[in-house]
Design a protein around this motif. Structure first.
Motif, PDB file in Angstrom:
ATOM      1  N   GLN A 290       2.458   1.863  -3.257  1.00 41.71           N
ATOM      2  CA  GLN A 290       1.494   2.561  -4.494  1.00 41.71           C
ATOM      3  C   GLN A 290       1.034   4.059  -4.131  1.00 41.71           C
ATOM      4  N   GLU A 291       0.750   4.050  -2.715  1.00 38.85           N
ATOM      5  CA  GLU A 291       0.513   5.573  -2.387  1.00 38.85           C
ATOM      6  C   GLU A 291       1.909   6.527  -2.947  1.00 38.85           C
ATOM      7  N   ASP A 292       3.020   6.159  -2.453  1.00 38.07           N
ATOM      8  CA  ASP A 292       4.199   6.963  -3.088  1.00 38.07           C
ATOM      9  C   ASP A 292       4.219   7.124  -4.318  1.00 38.07           C
TER      10      ASP A 292
ATOM     11  N   TYR B 228       0.819  -1.347   0.202  1.00 37.80           N
ATOM     12  CA  TYR B 228      -0.005   0.159   0.037  1.00 37.80           C
ATOM     13  C   TYR B 228       0.821   1.331   0.047  1.00 37.80           C
ATOM     14  N   GLN B 229       1.893   1.173   0.965  1.00 37.14           N
ATOM     15  CA  GLN B 229       2.797   2.452   1.005  1.00 37.14           C
ATOM     16  C   GLN B 229       3.434   2.662  -0.381  1.00 37.14           C
TER      17      GLN B 229
END
Lengths: 365, 257
Positions: free
Chosen positions: B127-129, B124-125
């Motif tokens: 992807q968000e970055d 998730y991290q």
């Protein structure tokens, strides 16, 4: 302001905002919250006594309800006034599990075990099951939100609470000893014997500061992470402009139903905590609109979408009537006036869509 | 005109009650094409956009984007398949930051579900970055990176228009529908806009369909133009052809009514 649309070569920006990563960050806030919950549980009653401890428990339950309602009303912009209905679904479900479950597991009714003993784990599990059942109800109530907007949706959610209230009034009386439970046939279990109009009395009183603030932590962390994720942005885009959201590829039906389901889950958990609280008999009137309005007021006052604002509003609006016990009968008048004044002076709520620390940062800049 | 069309629209139409808003609208937009859609007020231009993007479902006809059938699709499915749009009256998310307006597109192709989001998994991290970086890149292409943290609401009108276009581009479209992008701009701004529409087409390799009232702009940049009047296509062809068509002149000047 000139409106050129320049097209220079891409200059990739390497610097992304600093954010600590790693598996530790996933659990750290929860761990901190649970430690705080333990400390509250161990220390607070000794300092302030049972009366104020009870208020702190009430505040915790209100925070769970207000913050979860905010997922629907604040983030996704769907006006729901049936939150107490979901709470009651969870409360009755959890109560049913601990009350009759205790008899089937231990052979006796009433509370079992010490702090973090077997009874409390049954209680925690029952709150989660209550949340899941409430989430199922949230799914069903969420479906009309796909077709209805604003006032019309509000009336459907209002209707849900009222229907639930009437249905609960038709249930049979609580089976209050082993002989009665053993003798009960199928017809007595359907609908479940949860006390009808007088309420479900005799639910073991497991609720304590530890469990309440553990669930508060989970609720707040979930709400915060949701708000700052792709999923949360999709929900907020539905609130901001449904047509533009769709044009950006947001499945608005899915977002609305998801918001209802998540909010209902936490309301159900809060209902479980409420039903097992000392001095509380959960009754059909808890499903009614008056209680729902309390939580709507908290979200409106705190600011639609602001988790910290809504938390603060839940604290104030729960503590205030308790501290001003003598004015109990004026509570609704004061709340109504407060709302009217807020609508005129600050219609976006105390913090609008922002968090408290945003204001801090702005000032220090 | 290229032989194979990217967006292939045949005879679509819609009626609202007795009002036939659009009838027998056809369009073959090739990859990388820059086409225009013009017509007097109320001709049905925006309705065509609403049909193409699934806001309304056509009563009849067929629509395809490459191999994907678009008939009866929901708006978000059509966006996912590669058609993005802007709106005549700007529709940003006013209370989201500029960055978040753009980053929203990331949820289209998100591989992380509810659980991953709430547990903040490494995936998730990551992807968000990624999303943030892509959004900032896009903003910097349009020279708006220093406004990333401002609320969309607080932008000037011109910047709002610009943000709406780049927000649409964030969905990685193959076809970009622009609904009156020049509305409210002064002559110099329109000139700059014309240039940047061409640049967007080249850089992002999108086909563009443009609704515009400014004839100068349309005649200048569009390769082919479709003229609508009362929901009916009255003329279609290159700018020169359209300009001299007596039916078009009549529709605009009210002659021969």
């Amino acid at each position: 302001m000139s409106v050129s649309h320049p097209m220079p070569a891409a200059s990739p920006i390497a610097a992304t905002p600093f954010r600590p990563t790693g598996p530790l960050m996933g659990v750290l806030p929860l761990a901190i919250g649970i430690v705080v919950a333990v400390l509250l549980h161990v220390i607070l009653p000794g300092f302030v006594g049972p009366y104020y401890s009870r208020i702190v428990i009430d505040i915790g339950i209100a925070i769970i309800l207000a913050v979860s309602l905010n997922i629907v009303n604040g983030m996704t912009g769907q006006f729901s006034i049936g939150h107490a209905g979901f709470m009651t679904v969870g409360g009755y479900t959890a109560g049913l599990i601990t009350y009759y479950g205790s008899y089937f597991i231990w052979g006796t009714l009433g509370k079992h075990g010490v702090f973090l003993g077997t009874g409390e784990w049954l209680f925690a599990a029952s709150c989660i099951v209550g949340g899941l059942v409430a989430a199922g109800a949230g799914y069903i109530v969420g479906l009309p939100s796909l077709r209805l907007r604003g006032d019309y949706l509000a009336i459907v959610t209002l209707g849900f609470g009222e229907i639930l209230r009437v249905v609960l009034q038709q249930t049979g009386k609580v089976l209050d000893d082993g002989a009665a439970i053993r003798a009960a046939g199928w017809s007595q279990w359907l609908p479940p014997p949860v006390g009808g109009a007088i309420g479900f009395d005799g639910i073991p009183k497991y609720t304590n500061l530890f469990w309440v603030y553990t669930f508060v932590t989970i609720t707040v962390v979930v709400a915060y992470r949701l708000k700052h994720s792709s999923l949360g942005r999709a929900m907020i885009s539905v609130r901001e402009d449904e047509i533009a959201a769709q044009a950006m590829g947001v499945n608005i039906a899915r977002q609305k139903v998801l918001a209802f389901v998540m909010a209902a889950f936490f309301a159900g958990v809060a209902g479980g905590l409420f039903a097992h609280e000392r001095g509380v008999i959960i009754s059909p009137k808890d499903a009614g609109f008056q209680r729902s309005f309390d939580y709507v007021i908290m979200t409106v006052l705190g600011g639609r979408g602001s988790i910290s604002g809504v938390t603060l509003a839940a604290i104030i609006l729960t503590a205030l009537p308790e501290l001003l016990r003598d004015f109990e009968q004026y509570r609704l008048i004061v709340f109504a006036l407060l709302l009217i004044v807020m609508m005129i002076v600050r219609p976006q709520g105390l913090f609008g869509i922002h968090e408290i620390w945003h204001f801090w940062r702005r000032r220090s800049r | 005109m290229s032989a194979t069309a990217l967006l292939h629209v045949q005879d679509i139409g819609i009626a609202f009650g007795g009002l036939k808003a659009v009838q027998h609208f056809s369009l073959r937009l090739p990859a990388g094409g820059l086409y225009g859609l013009i017509g007097p007020n109320g001709a049905g231009k925006t309705t065509v956009f609403n049909l193409l993007t699934g806001v309304y479902n056509p009563d009849s006809g067929s629509m395809r984007l490459a191999a994907t059938d678009l008939m009866g699709r929901k708006p978000h499915e059509i966006t996912a398949s590669g058609i993005a749009r802007t709106f005549q009256n700007i529709r940003l998310f006013p209370n989201l930051t500029v960055l978040d307006n753009v980053r929203l597109a990331g949820q289209l192709r998100s591989r992380v579900g509810l659980f991953g989001t709430l547990a903040r998994t490494a995936e998730y991290q990551h992807q968000e970055d990624d999303l943030t970086r892509k959004a900032l890149d896009l903003l910097s292409i349009f020279e708006m990176q220093d406004r990333a943290d401002e609320l969309a609401d607080s932008l000037s009108y011109g910047h709002q228009r610009r943000l709406e276009i780049l927000r649409a581009l964030a969905t990685d479209p193959r076809v970009l529908l622009l609904d009156e992008p020049a509305a409210g701009l002064n002559p110099q701004e329109k000139l700059a806009l014309a240039k940047s529409i061409r640049a967007i087409r080249d850089r992002f390799q999108v086909a563009v369909l443009l609704i515009e009232h400014d004839m100068g702009l349309v005649m200048d940049i569009c390769e082919r133009i479709t003229v609508l009047d009362h929901g009916v296509t009255i003329c279609e062809g290159p700018p020169k052809h359209v300009q001299n068509d007596p039916k078009v002149i009549a529709a605009y000047l009210g002659g021969g009514g």
